[in-house]
Write a protein that holds these residues in place. Structure first.
Motif, short mmCIF file in Angstrom:
data_model
loop_
_atom_site.label_atom_id
_atom_site.label_comp_id
_atom_site.label_asym_id
_atom_site.label_seq_id
_atom_site.Cartn_x
_atom_site.Cartn_y
_atom_site.Cartn_z
N GLY A 49 0.81 -1.21 0.00
CA GLY A 49 0.00 0.00 0.00
C GLY A 49 0.85 1.26 0.00
N LEU A 50 1.97 1.21 -0.73
CA LEU A 50 2.88 2.35 -0.80
C LEU A 50 3.09 2.73 -2.26
CD1 LEU A 50 5.52 0.92 1.70
CD2 LEU A 50 3.89 2.75 2.18
N ALA A 51 3.66 3.89 -2.49
CA ALA A 51 3.96 4.32 -3.85
C ALA A 51 5.25 3.66 -4.34
CB ALA A 51 4.12 5.84 -3.90
N THR A 52 5.28 3.33 -5.62
CA THR A 52 6.47 2.75 -6.22
C THR A 52 7.67 3.68 -6.06
OG1 THR A 52 5.11 1.59 -7.83
CG2 THR A 52 7.45 1.79 -8.35
N SER A 53 7.44 4.96 -6.22
CA SER A 53 8.54 5.93 -6.08
C SER A 53 9.10 5.92 -4.66
CB SER A 53 8.07 7.34 -6.45
OG SER A 53 7.01 7.75 -5.61
N TYR A 54 8.26 5.66 -3.66
CA TYR A 54 8.72 5.60 -2.28
C TYR A 54 9.60 4.37 -2.06
CZ TYR A 54 8.59 5.76 2.82
OH TYR A 54 8.94 5.81 4.15
N ILE A 55 9.24 3.24 -2.66
CA ILE A 55 10.07 2.04 -2.57
C ILE A 55 11.44 2.34 -3.17
CG2 ILE A 55 10.35 -0.38 -3.27
CD1 ILE A 55 8.08 0.06 -1.23
N SER A 56 11.46 3.00 -4.30
CA SER A 56 12.71 3.36 -4.96
C SER A 56 13.55 4.27 -4.04
CB SER A 56 12.43 4.08 -6.28
OG SER A 56 13.63 4.52 -6.86
N MET A 57 12.92 5.25 -3.44
CA MET A 57 13.64 6.15 -2.54
C MET A 57 14.19 5.40 -1.33
SD MET A 57 11.60 9.77 -2.66
CE MET A 57 9.91 9.17 -2.71
N LEU A 58 13.43 4.45 -0.80
CA LEU A 58 13.91 3.65 0.33
C LEU A 58 15.14 2.83 -0.08
CD1 LEU A 58 10.56 2.34 1.83
CD2 LEU A 58 12.12 3.98 2.89
N GLU A 59 15.05 2.18 -1.23
CA GLU A 59 16.15 1.33 -1.69
C GLU A 59 17.40 2.13 -2.05
OE1 GLU A 59 14.94 -1.35 -4.79
OE2 GLU A 59 13.67 -2.50 -3.43
N ASN A 60 17.22 3.39 -2.39
CA ASN A 60 18.35 4.24 -2.75
C ASN A 60 18.83 5.13 -1.60
OD1 ASN A 60 18.93 3.67 -5.63
ND2 ASN A 60 16.75 4.13 -5.80
N GLY A 61 18.25 4.92 -0.42
CA GLY A 61 18.69 5.66 0.75
C GLY A 61 18.28 7.12 0.78
N LYS A 62 17.29 7.48 -0.02
CA LYS A 62 16.84 8.87 -0.05
C LYS A 62 15.76 9.15 0.99
CE LYS A 62 17.99 9.29 -4.88
NZ LYS A 62 18.98 10.20 -5.19
N ARG A 63 15.18 8.10 1.53
CA ARG A 63 14.18 8.20 2.60
C ARG A 63 14.47 7.14 3.63
NH1 ARG A 63 13.18 12.28 0.37
NH2 ARG A 63 11.20 13.08 -0.37
N GLU A 64 14.10 7.44 4.88
CA GLU A 64 14.21 6.46 5.95
C GLU A 64 12.79 6.08 6.37
OE1 GLU A 64 16.82 7.44 9.14
OE2 GLU A 64 18.39 8.10 7.79
N PRO A 65 12.52 4.79 6.52
CA PRO A 65 11.15 4.36 6.80
C PRO A 65 10.75 4.58 8.25
CG PRO A 65 12.59 2.49 6.89
CD PRO A 65 13.44 3.66 6.45
N GLN A 66 9.46 4.80 8.44
CA GLN A 66 8.90 4.80 9.78
C GLN A 66 8.64 3.34 10.16
OE1 GLN A 66 5.46 7.33 9.73
NE2 GLN A 66 6.69 9.18 9.63
N ILE A 67 8.45 3.09 11.44
CA ILE A 67 8.21 1.72 11.92
C ILE A 67 7.03 1.09 11.20
CG2 ILE A 67 7.54 0.34 13.93
CD1 ILE A 67 10.43 1.34 14.03
#
Length: 86
Positions: A49-67
């Motif tokens: 239930g997340l955006a594809t762009s957010y998955i990309s940002m997580l995998e590239n270290g551009k975002r840190e996930p919340q719990i």
């Protein structure tokens, strides 16, 4: 207790004295587990239930996930949260 300035420098460098930062491990584990399970970024994003762009940002270290995000991704991948963070 570590001064705020020192904590900030550690976060900026992405490393601690013990090794790669948690976010570095998370991004490597997320991609490895996703690929192992045969998912694309789009398919795991849909399952979690997340955006594809957010998955990309997580995998590239551009975002840190919340719990909550770690929990959703673990459930979508069929793994324990710890596997994403180890």
């Amino acid at each position: 207790v570590m001064p705020a300035r020192a904590r900030s420098r550690i976060r900026e460098s992405g490393r601690t004295k013990k090794g790669p930062a948690l976010s570095s491990r998370f991004m490597r584990n997320l991609e490895a587990l996703r690929r192992r399970e045969g998912h694309t970024q789009a398919s795991i994003a849909e399952k979690a239930g997340l955006a594809t762009s957010y998955i990309s940002m997580l995998e590239n270290g551009k975002r840190e996930p919340q719990i909550e995000t770690v929990e959703r991704l673990a459930k979508a991948l069929g793994v324990e949260e710890g596997e994403l963070l180890a």
